[in-house]
Design a protein around this motif. Sequence first.
Motif, PDB file in Angstrom:
ATOM      1  N   LEU A   1      -4.178 -14.344   4.755  1.00  0.00           N
ATOM      2  CA  LEU A   1      -3.592 -13.209   5.462  1.00  0.00           C
ATOM      3  C   LEU A   1      -3.280 -13.573   6.901  1.00  0.00           C
ATOM      4  O   LEU A   1      -3.867 -14.480   7.481  1.00  0.00           O
ATOM      5  CB  LEU A   1      -4.527 -11.999   5.416  1.00  0.00           C
ATOM      6  CG  LEU A   1      -5.044 -11.574   4.038  1.00  0.00           C
ATOM      7  CD1 LEU A   1      -5.796 -10.250   4.147  1.00  0.00           C
ATOM      8  CD2 LEU A   1      -3.924 -11.478   3.024  1.00  0.00           C
ATOM      9  N   ARG A   2      -2.348 -12.843   7.470  1.00  0.00           N
ATOM     10  CA  ARG A   2      -1.933 -13.091   8.839  1.00  0.00           C
ATOM     11  C   ARG A   2      -3.103 -13.076   9.810  1.00  0.00           C
ATOM     12  O   ARG A   2      -3.166 -13.859  10.752  1.00  0.00           O
ATOM     13  CB  ARG A   2      -0.902 -12.031   9.245  1.00  0.00           C
ATOM     14  CG  ARG A   2      -0.362 -12.139  10.665  1.00  0.00           C
ATOM     15  CD  ARG A   2       0.583 -10.966  10.943  1.00  0.00           C
ATOM     16  NE  ARG A   2      -0.099  -9.693  10.790  1.00  0.00           N
ATOM     17  CZ  ARG A   2       0.505  -8.565  10.422  1.00  0.00           C
ATOM     18  NH1 ARG A   2       1.779  -8.560  10.131  1.00  0.00           N
ATOM     19  NH2 ARG A   2      -0.179  -7.438  10.319  1.00  0.00           N
TER      20      ARG A   2
ATOM     21  N   VAL B   1      -6.975  -3.220   3.138  1.00  0.00           N
ATOM     22  CA  VAL B   1      -6.920  -4.181   4.242  1.00  0.00           C
ATOM     23  C   VAL B   1      -5.547  -4.076   4.885  1.00  0.00           C
ATOM     24  O   VAL B   1      -4.522  -4.302   4.227  1.00  0.00           O
ATOM     25  CB  VAL B   1      -7.168  -5.614   3.737  1.00  0.00           C
ATOM     26  CG1 VAL B   1      -7.046  -6.614   4.875  1.00  0.00           C
ATOM     27  CG2 VAL B   1      -8.532  -5.717   3.061  1.00  0.00           C
ATOM     28  N   ARG B   2      -5.496  -3.722   6.145  1.00  0.00           N
ATOM     29  CA  ARG B   2      -4.228  -3.631   6.869  1.00  0.00           C
ATOM     30  C   ARG B   2      -3.855  -5.018   7.383  1.00  0.00           C
ATOM     31  O   ARG B   2      -4.352  -5.471   8.403  1.00  0.00           O
ATOM     32  CB  ARG B   2      -4.337  -2.642   8.034  1.00  0.00           C
ATOM     33  CG  ARG B   2      -4.368  -1.190   7.601  1.00  0.00           C
ATOM     34  CD  ARG B   2      -3.083  -0.803   6.887  1.00  0.00           C
ATOM     35  NE  ARG B   2      -3.023   0.609   6.598  1.00  0.00           N
ATOM     36  CZ  ARG B   2      -2.416   1.508   7.369  1.00  0.00           C
ATOM     37  NH1 ARG B   2      -1.812   1.111   8.488  1.00  0.00           N
ATOM     38  NH2 ARG B   2      -2.401   2.777   7.032  1.00  0.00           N
ATOM     39  N   ASP B   3      -3.008  -5.701   6.645  1.00  0.00           N
ATOM     40  CA  ASP B   3      -2.646  -7.073   6.995  1.00  0.00           C
ATOM     41  C   ASP B   3      -1.446  -7.471   6.158  1.00  0.00           C
ATOM     42  O   ASP B   3      -0.959  -6.680   5.341  1.00  0.00           O
ATOM     43  CB  ASP B   3      -3.829  -8.021   6.755  1.00  0.00           C
ATOM     44  CG  ASP B   3      -3.868  -9.178   7.750  1.00  0.00           C
ATOM     45  OD1 ASP B   3      -2.773  -9.587   8.203  1.00  0.00           O
ATOM     46  OD2 ASP B   3      -4.974  -9.665   8.049  1.00  0.00           O
TER      47      ASP B   3
ATOM     48  N   VAL C   1     -11.198  -4.069  -6.427  1.00  0.00           N
ATOM     49  CA  VAL C   1      -9.784  -4.062  -6.059  1.00  0.00           C
ATOM     50  C   VAL C   1      -9.627  -4.101  -4.550  1.00  0.00           C
ATOM     51  O   VAL C   1     -10.303  -3.370  -3.820  1.00  0.00           O
ATOM     52  CB  VAL C   1      -9.066  -2.805  -6.594  1.00  0.00           C
ATOM     53  CG1 VAL C   1      -7.571  -2.894  -6.336  1.00  0.00           C
ATOM     54  CG2 VAL C   1      -9.344  -2.599  -8.066  1.00  0.00           C
ATOM     55  N   THR C   2      -8.698  -4.939  -4.089  1.00  0.00           N
ATOM     56  CA  THR C   2      -8.376  -5.021  -2.669  1.00  0.00           C
ATOM     57  C   THR C   2      -6.880  -4.824  -2.498  1.00  0.00           C
ATOM     58  O   THR C   2      -6.082  -5.533  -3.113  1.00  0.00           O
ATOM     59  CB  THR C   2      -8.778  -6.387  -2.092  1.00  0.00           C
ATOM     60  OG1 THR C   2     -10.187  -6.578  -2.294  1.00  0.00           O
ATOM     61  CG2 THR C   2      -8.458  -6.468  -0.606  1.00  0.00           C
ATOM     62  N   VAL C   3      -6.517  -3.862  -1.679  1.00  0.00           N
ATOM     63  CA  VAL C   3      -5.110  -3.603  -1.363  1.00  0.00           C
ATOM     64  C   VAL C   3      -4.807  -4.225  -0.005  1.00  0.00           C
ATOM     65  O   VAL C   3      -5.486  -3.939   0.984  1.00  0.00           O
ATOM     66  CB  VAL C   3      -4.805  -2.092  -1.306  1.00  0.00           C
ATOM     67  CG1 VAL C   3      -3.344  -1.851  -0.941  1.00  0.00           C
ATOM     68  CG2 VAL C   3      -5.147  -1.430  -2.634  1.00  0.00           C
ATOM     69  N   VAL C   4      -3.804  -5.081   0.042  1.00  0.00           N
ATOM     70  CA  VAL C   4      -3.328  -5.633   1.317  1.00  0.00           C
ATOM     71  C   VAL C   4      -2.069  -4.877   1.685  1.00  0.00           C
ATOM     72  O   VAL C   4      -1.043  -4.951   0.994  1.00  0.00           O
ATOM     73  CB  VAL C   4      -3.047  -7.142   1.211  1.00  0.00           C
ATOM     74  CG1 VAL C   4      -2.526  -7.673   2.553  1.00  0.00           C
ATOM     75  CG2 VAL C   4      -4.301  -7.895   0.791  1.00  0.00           C
ATOM     76  N   ASP C   5      -2.139  -4.135   2.768  1.00  0.00           N
ATOM     77  CA  ASP C   5      -1.071  -3.202   3.129  1.00  0.00           C
ATOM     78  C   ASP C   5      -0.513  -3.536   4.503  1.00  0.00           C
ATOM     79  O   ASP C   5      -1.227  -3.481   5.499  1.00  0.00           O
ATOM     80  CB  ASP C   5      -1.631  -1.774   3.123  1.00  0.00           C
ATOM     81  CG  ASP C   5      -0.600  -0.732   3.529  1.00  0.00           C
ATOM     82  OD1 ASP C   5       0.609  -1.027   3.462  1.00  0.00           O
ATOM     83  OD2 ASP C   5      -1.011   0.377   3.904  1.00  0.00           O
TER      84      ASP C   5
ATOM     85  N   GLY D   1       0.801  -1.226   0.000  1.00  0.00           N
ATOM     86  CA  GLY D   1       0.000   0.000   0.000  1.00  0.00           C
ATOM     87  C   GLY D   1       0.822   1.258   0.000  1.00  0.00           C
ATOM     88  O   GLY D   1       0.436   2.254   0.623  1.00  0.00           O
ATOM     89  N   GLY D   2       1.945   1.246  -0.718  1.00  0.00           N
ATOM     90  CA  GLY D   2       2.729   2.466  -0.903  1.00  0.00           C
ATOM     91  C   GLY D   2       2.222   3.238  -2.109  1.00  0.00           C
ATOM     92  O   GLY D   2       1.101   3.030  -2.591  1.00  0.00           O
TER      93      GLY D   2
END
Length: 374
Positions: free
Chosen positions: A166-167, A148-150, A102-106, A84-85
């Motif tokens: 994901l974690r 998504v913060r993961d 779209v899903t961003v995993v950041d 997610g940069g």
Amino acid sequence: MGVLRAAGQADHRPSLAGDAVGQLGAVGCGEGGHDRRSCQRCRVVGKPVSSDISYRETKLTTIRSFCLAAVMTVNETEVVVVGGGAAGLQAALVLARARRDVTVVDGGEPRNARARAVHNLAGHEGVAPACLLELARDDARRYGARIVRDAVTEARQDGSRWLLGLRGGDAWRARALVLATGVIEELPPVEGLDALWGGDVVSCPYCHGWEARDRPVAVVGTGERAWRQVLLLRRFTGDLALLTGGPAGFDGERLAFLRDAGVSVREEPIARVVAEEGRLSGVAFAGGDFLPRDVVFAATSRRQASALPAALGCEIDGAAVVTDRTGRTAVPGVWAAGSCADPALTVAGSAGHATTTAIAVNDALLDEDTGLTP
């Protein structure tokens, strides 16, 4: 090819509680009292991808047999962007505006997090990195992208799709993956550099040369990277020193050029970089000398920030994921955007590269939608 594949069981519930944050393949079958490495259902095979390829310093393990449990909710999306940069969020924005799901995993650890400001980005000159990313997240969300913060801990092909674990325990299935995982800058092994990194210790003259203008500056390091930094920084300051900590490794012609240009070349061992109240005061040498400096440009080396591209089977050349000009890798359905594909890219360059990649991803999905090859 090294792609992560699994033949999972429908009633097979994995344990995602690895002993390291973001550890790929840190899974078990959920049954106690046995060795995960010898279990035929959750067997770990092979060795770690590399002790020096890590996801933010966490070792990842290539595995052939693991399971994303059917009892776990699998979320459907068209494209997962990993990272997610600036590149990842730009790709997400372009794809969302093309009406893709779209899903961003950041993982929340951008390369420039410690920098004071972002430069050479028209319309956002001098913005703080965290502020820029918050604006970018808001833009992407406005058009329906989800953030998504993961961290991705598992990945395998599921027919023509990619299935990611994901974690935090969630799973996502996508038609395409965009890797925007970035690179890590590795500093020369000099005490004190890391503590000032992003402030008075930087690397890119294009990003930070203006702020160092007319000030005492040192370049710390050797090789071609240090040579290019010195040439660039001569445009900004007349008080410039190259500190190599040993033989500079330059031929006589280059050394003569530096001498004639007024650049001091010091090859004696460096003891440490000295700071006072969080600001650089200078460089101390092993022999006792001290050189006052305001800014240090470190001749860094680069490597992939994540082991995920290599684990998926992407070819790695030096610090770069190998792609075509649009960001497509040799692994079907996997693309790479930004500095993970071209480590020399600045923030602006990463966003531009991600735009090109996102358009190419959407074009590929359009072809897939029609079932016709162009």
